[in-house]
Design a protein around this motif. Structure first.
Motif, short mmCIF file in Angstrom:
data_model
loop_
_atom_site.label_atom_id
_atom_site.label_comp_id
_atom_site.label_asym_id
_atom_site.label_seq_id
_atom_site.Cartn_x
_atom_site.Cartn_y
_atom_site.Cartn_z
N THR A 164 -86.98 75.45 -43.79
CA THR A 164 -86.58 74.86 -42.05
C THR A 164 -86.89 74.08 -41.44
OG1 THR A 164 -86.29 77.83 -42.54
CG2 THR A 164 -85.62 76.46 -40.71
N GLU A 165 -88.16 73.91 -41.56
CA GLU A 165 -87.97 73.43 -40.66
C GLU A 165 -89.68 72.54 -41.24
OE1 GLU A 165 -89.64 74.90 -36.72
OE2 GLU A 165 -90.77 76.24 -37.29
N ARG A 166 -90.45 71.83 -40.04
CA ARG A 166 -91.42 71.04 -40.65
C ARG A 166 -92.37 70.76 -39.08
NH1 ARG A 166 -91.40 69.03 -45.68
NH2 ARG A 166 -90.00 68.51 -46.10
N ASP A 221 -100.33 72.55 -34.36
CA ASP A 221 -100.84 73.13 -33.32
C ASP A 221 -99.55 73.89 -33.24
OD1 ASP A 221 -99.37 70.57 -32.93
OD2 ASP A 221 -99.45 70.64 -31.01
N GLN A 222 -98.61 73.96 -33.91
CA GLN A 222 -97.61 74.63 -33.66
C GLN A 222 -97.22 75.90 -34.48
OE1 GLN A 222 -94.65 71.92 -34.52
NE2 GLN A 222 -94.59 71.33 -32.80
N VAL A 245 -93.13 74.25 -42.93
CA VAL A 245 -94.11 73.41 -44.04
C VAL A 245 -94.96 72.98 -42.68
CG1 VAL A 245 -94.94 71.87 -45.37
CG2 VAL A 245 -92.25 73.28 -46.03
N VAL A 246 -96.52 72.97 -42.81
CA VAL A 246 -97.67 72.27 -41.51
C VAL A 246 -97.37 71.74 -42.82
CG1 VAL A 246 -99.38 72.81 -41.05
CG2 VAL A 246 -98.54 74.59 -41.44
N GLU A 247 -97.58 70.17 -41.95
CA GLU A 247 -97.32 68.88 -42.29
C GLU A 247 -99.23 68.52 -41.63
OE1 GLU A 247 -94.43 66.17 -41.01
OE2 GLU A 247 -93.57 66.68 -42.59
#
Length: 51
Positions: free
Chosen positions: A23-25, A29-30, A47-49
């Motif tokens: 859904t989002e990258r 810190d998010q 997904v954590v980049e």
């Protein structure tokens, strides 16, 4: 050892659309905000980049 390389191969060939499940990258810190969105039903997967 057998399935993962096969799945990667399918993804690289365009036969497995894993991007449709994201859904989002986000950045590290998010993460807390992403969990809140997930609990609210606003996102399916984040997904954590890590750069």
């Amino acid at each position: 050892s057998r399935d993962f390389p096969m799945l990667v191969n399918h993804y690289k060939q365009g036969n497995l659309d894993l991007d449709a499940f994201v859904t989002e990258r986000i950045t590290l810190d998010q993460i807390e905000e992403a969990f809140n969105k997930m609990h609210e039903g606003k996102v399916l997967r984040s997904v954590v980049e890590v750069a």
